[in-house]
Design an enzyme around this catalytic site. Structure first.
Site, PDB file in Angstrom:
ATOM      1  CB  ALA B 234      -0.734   0.588   0.977  1.00  0.00           C
ATOM      2  CG  HIS B 235      -1.579   4.514   0.904  1.00  0.00           C
ATOM      3  ND1 HIS B 235      -2.326   6.303   0.621  1.00  0.00           N
ATOM      4  CD2 HIS B 235      -1.498   4.331   1.260  1.00  0.00           C
ATOM      5  CE1 HIS B 235      -2.581   5.651   0.935  1.00  0.00           C
ATOM      6  NE2 HIS B 235      -2.723   4.438   1.667  1.00  0.00           N
TER       7      HIS B 235
END
Lengths: 334, 334, 334
Positions: B234-235
């Site tokens: 994920a980010h």
């Protein structure tokens, strides 16, 4: 497409009740069917829907005929017969011919179709009536058997063997390298993966599922295996014939799964274990060792949801369960 | 490709036992090896296979030489040396030159190869010997370091930095937007993700794995990280150098994983936590908070499968475990 | 892009404190912001960062103005307003015009853009300003509403309906066949999947997520739904408006999820169940039955990691928990 009940009865070995000239051209559930639809009845709990159906015809077992007031195709396995009739009414549409934008580096049988912007590398061999979708990639020396279909955007790397009448959905990757890394003093060294993937006939593989090639020996998927979406099949896995695996399952390297198994969604298999034939695994179960007796197995996935507050308390106790067990033993001694 | 044992011994710093002119041209396991194959021995449990092997040569440690009746390359780390020799014998085949169907909007070094129907956008910078597979997409202003390889059908979005000697498998997506949604009265508002993905050298990323770009700061994957298939990064995740992560792991936003960690398949990490260096996580474990001491951690994944009937009963009790603990306490008071 | 605070205040209905002519051209966190950056304050725990910020302006609630020494845009929901301003400053870049290498078999509005090597099949209908990325595939008779964007390498199969202002990330597959297999004596028969996928407006779907088409009826994703990466949405699933689902979730066939739900990462849903509106599901929870009351639910995912040694002991006890419960009952009788 449109068929008379007589045509269907003859083609699929059904007994026909009703007018042989009646035509059907679409499929529907018992409850939503309208004129022109053919439906099926295989589950007693829908008996009232059978009684009330507006379908033009219903596929059913002889014993259920008494509840059917419309035309009927009578057979042993209505669900499978329904599937076959549906395939006939809704044939798979595939590309026709080889699109001018496709990059094809081999000779192909005239019956093969290749969609726009697909790429087929040197040494690939495609059987009669193979259909390669738009934007697909077929690597060097890969063989694809007659009648197999790659939907759009499928990637098959080099030296993969695929049987006949397979169907691969978009985003499928076959023949990616197995995850082999040799630790050394300054990090890991990639281990070349020189095995193949060997896939039998009538295998279906769902969207974005990945099948790694073997390290030295092959990764093997036998005839009739059905894989759902987003499944990971690691290097040197062997999946037996007619095993069905639901979405997001992960199978670690060198694990062998038997024939006719049913694997629930999100299940996981550690590596280097062997599951015998005819095993059913609950969804989300983690399989951590060999299974040598056919049967039905559960695991982690069986924890049903509960109010987050109750769950948190139970988990806290679980973390002390070993202590709890000791205290009970102590009490029993007294 | 074919090499003499002398060539291999010199190149990889091994001591050679046997005829220096003997040639090997393929790799195999000890048990399946035939003439012309080189194999390796690193695990005592295969001792009998070493004794019986038909390989032309075996890579092994000096202490194991006594059980080897064929030629040998002697070194400290046979598994890593085997990996390096295998890389030499089976060089990665990549596209040659820039295919006429590729859409390339930038100048490229002459040593770069680009496969059919690949697309390279404005501002992209590719180092020497970079290889872009068929149907790949390289977005604007993305940099790819020398020697890195994109297999077929890889998508790298804009403003991504990739180091040297990386390998990305088919279906990989790098630089997709992080999952940022601001709740408002009438639904969610997408939060633009303007960070980059920054990837070090010698990183390998498996088929259909996704790495989101950062929201404001970058998502970072350091040198030598190896990611298997179908992993979600994920980010703003940060993965330390030489960490190895098995398939279908999910890492939530802003989580930082240390260097040299080993993460088992299907493990999950909640967001905004920090895992220190040299941590081993069991497969399927859910990591819910910081880990500050190196070591070996387990979790949910450790529930082994059992007969579905037994599992169901145990789960039912688990749902009452908090009550059970109270009852034991009550008994202890008496 | 660059905007004055006055322009932003007027466009988004904020009260302005500070010089209306001041310009901002980028976004940043409070702690990393420099001159020219606009930031936001929505979480009290960052109060000191607000006091110390070097941002040119901050978006905040009126009550927080006292801690802000720089220019401010005052509004009710700073996070959502920040998202909207960020969208303005960082507009999505999309292809311009129809690339000469794209294969487009239909007429398109002049405002539509199509990237290199994308393929659009017969009967597809694209609304104004639709943007189709490089290497995408849009199947026959699929409709895509105005303003929707397909990033690179997205696959939308035939007969899919997509609303306006949607965003699909690379590797997304929409309309793949549901996993329907009818068992028969000699294996399984594929059940044609003739339903559609119907997607509302403002839906965002993350990289490599798969959405299967319905068997007979449709798979439905309502307005404003946000799906993260690597999610499996099976046939005939129905997801209610403004529900947000984190990465690697799996939703089995015919399950209905209500409106405004929040589903944590790695959660799983068995098939044929119904979740009501406004439900929150913990990450990794397995939802095994209907949820009829709104609220917060947990499950398997709540087992935190612990030292592998302790975990192993607890698991061993868990496998005997049913027996433990009986022994406590026995003790209580005495």
């Amino acid at each position: 497409m449109q068929f008379t009940l007589a045509e269907l009865a003859i083609k699929f070995g059904c007994e026909l009740k009703g007018n042989p000239e009646t035509e059907v051209s679409s499929i529907a559930t018992l409850s939503s069917a309208l004129a022109g639809d053919i439906s099926f009845f295989a589950n007693k709990k829908y008996k009232q829907q059978l009684i009330d159906t507006n379908a033009t015809a219903v596929i059913l077992r002889e014993a259920d005929l008494e509840n059917c007031s419309v035309a009927a195709l009578i057979c042993e396995n209505p669900y499978a017969t329904y599937a076959r009739i549906a395939q006939l009414i809704y044939p798979i549409k595939s590309a026709v011919g080889v699109h001018s934008s496709a990059v094809v580096n081999v000779d192909l049988p005239k019956s093969v179709s290749v969609g726009a912007n697909a790429v087929i590398e040197l040494g690939a061999q495609l059987g009669e009536n193979v259909s390669i979708g738009a934007n697909c990639f077929v690597g060097e020396n890969t063989h694809i058997g007659a009648g197999s279909i790659l939907d759009a955007n499928v990637t098959i790397r080099h030296d993969v063997l695929i049987g006949e009448d397979c169907y691969f959905h978009p985003g499928v990757v076959i023949g990616s390298d197995g995850f082999g890394q040799a630790p050394d003093v300054d990090g890991y060294v990639k281990i070349p993966q020189v095995g193949r993937v060997v896939i039998g006939n009538a295998v279906e593989i769902g969207a974005n599922t990945t099948v790694d090639r073997g390290t030295l020996d092959d990764t093997i998927i036998e005839d009739g295996v059905k894989l759902d979406n987003l499944i990971q099949v690691a290097h040197n896995v062997h999946i037996g014939a007619h095993t069905v695996i639901a979405a997001t399952v992960g199978i670690s390297g060198s694990t062998k799964i038997g024939k006719r198994c049913l694997i629930g969604g999100r299940a996981g298999f550690v590596g280097h274990i062997e599951i015998c034939d005819d095993v059913i695994i609950n969804s989300s179960t983690v399989v951590t060792s060999n299974i040598t007796e056919k049967g039905h197995y559960g695991g982690t996935g069986g924890f049903p949801h509960q109010a987050a507050k109750d769950w948190t308390r139970n988990v806290a106790q679980f973390r002390r369960i070993n202590n709890l067990a000791k205290r009970v033993k102590e009490l029993e001694k007294k």
